[in-house]
Write a protein that holds these residues in place. Structure first.
Motif, short mmCIF file in Angstrom:
data_model
loop_
_atom_site.label_atom_id
_atom_site.label_comp_id
_atom_site.label_asym_id
_atom_site.label_seq_id
_atom_site.Cartn_x
_atom_site.Cartn_y
_atom_site.Cartn_z
N TYR A 77 0.83 -1.21 0.00
CA TYR A 77 0.00 0.00 0.00
C TYR A 77 0.87 1.26 0.00
CZ TYR A 77 -3.25 3.56 1.70
OH TYR A 77 -3.98 4.70 1.85
N TYR A 129 1.46 1.33 -4.20
CA TYR A 129 0.25 2.13 -4.44
C TYR A 129 0.46 3.60 -4.06
CZ TYR A 129 -4.59 3.73 -3.93
OH TYR A 129 -5.76 4.43 -4.02
N GLY A 159 -0.03 4.97 -1.05
CA GLY A 159 -1.10 5.44 -0.18
C GLY A 159 -0.57 6.21 1.01
N ASP A 160 -1.48 6.88 1.71
CA ASP A 160 -1.06 7.68 2.86
C ASP A 160 -1.86 7.40 4.13
OD1 ASP A 160 -3.44 8.85 2.15
OD2 ASP A 160 -2.61 10.82 1.75
N PHE A 172 -5.50 1.08 7.69
CA PHE A 172 -5.36 0.17 6.56
C PHE A 172 -5.69 -1.27 6.96
CE2 PHE A 172 -2.94 -2.97 4.21
CZ PHE A 172 -3.36 -2.72 2.91
N TYR A 203 -3.90 -3.73 -6.44
CA TYR A 203 -4.08 -2.28 -6.64
C TYR A 203 -5.52 -1.88 -6.36
CZ TYR A 203 -2.68 2.25 -8.38
OH TYR A 203 -2.36 3.59 -8.46
N CYS A 209 -6.19 -1.72 -2.64
CA CYS A 209 -5.66 -0.50 -2.02
C CYS A 209 -6.57 0.69 -2.28
CB CYS A 209 -4.26 -0.21 -2.54
SG CYS A 209 -3.02 -1.40 -1.99
N GLU A 210 -7.03 0.82 -3.51
CA GLU A 210 -7.92 1.93 -3.84
C GLU A 210 -9.24 1.80 -3.08
OE1 GLU A 210 -9.78 4.12 -7.77
OE2 GLU A 210 -7.88 3.04 -7.96
N CYS A 250 -9.62 0.42 -0.16
CA CYS A 250 -9.33 0.79 1.24
C CYS A 250 -9.42 2.30 1.41
CB CYS A 250 -7.95 0.30 1.65
SG CYS A 250 -7.87 -1.46 2.00
N ASP A 251 -8.88 3.04 0.45
CA ASP A 251 -8.96 4.49 0.52
C ASP A 251 -10.41 4.97 0.49
OD1 ASP A 251 -6.25 4.96 0.79
OD2 ASP A 251 -5.92 5.43 -1.33
#
Length: 127
Positions: free
Chosen positions: A10, A14, A16-17, A23, A54, A57-58, A60-61
């Motif tokens: 992630y 990816y 991510g932040d 997460f 991918y 991860c998106e 999760c956001d």
């Protein structure tokens, strides 16, 4: 339970932040959703294509953004600032996070994994 991405992926791939604790909570929900929409065909995280990681991860956001937008645990439909008014989404309101996660799945996950058709040796079972 399957987890289709880990925090290292992630952050590093990816980009991510989200913080790790958030997460870890969201990836469990997302992975369960992915298993549901793919009818369990992925065979686990090791066998899943890169696109699934991918997409996870998106997703999760998306879930975290919806969670961050809640007020007192309720989904907010709209906010106005002048007189400070908040309208909460009713129980009949659908879509939201699930609709966004479905759009992400359609964008990244191969179509044959999302199809209800049964495949055997690369051919549809009903052919």
């Amino acid at each position: 339970m399957n987890r289709y991405a880990d925090y290292e992926y992630y952050i590093d791939t990816y980009c991510g932040d989200m913080i790790e604790v958030h997460f870890n909570r969201q990836i469990v929900r997302v992975s369960s959703f992915i298993d549901y929409i793919t009818f369990g065909r992925l065979g686990g995280p090791e066998a899943a294509p890169e696109e699934v990681k991918y997409a996870a991860c998106e997703m999760c956001d998306v879930l975290q953004a919806y969670e961050d937008a809640k007020v007192e645990g309720r989904d907010v439909q709209s906010v106005s600032n002048a007189g400070y008014s908040v309208t909460f989404a009713g129980s009949a309101d659908t879509g939201g996070a699930n609709a966004e996660m479905n759009r992400i799945a359609q964008r990244y996950i191969p179509a044959h994994l999302l199809s209800m058709c049964v495949y055997e040796k690369g051919r549809r079972f009903d052919e």
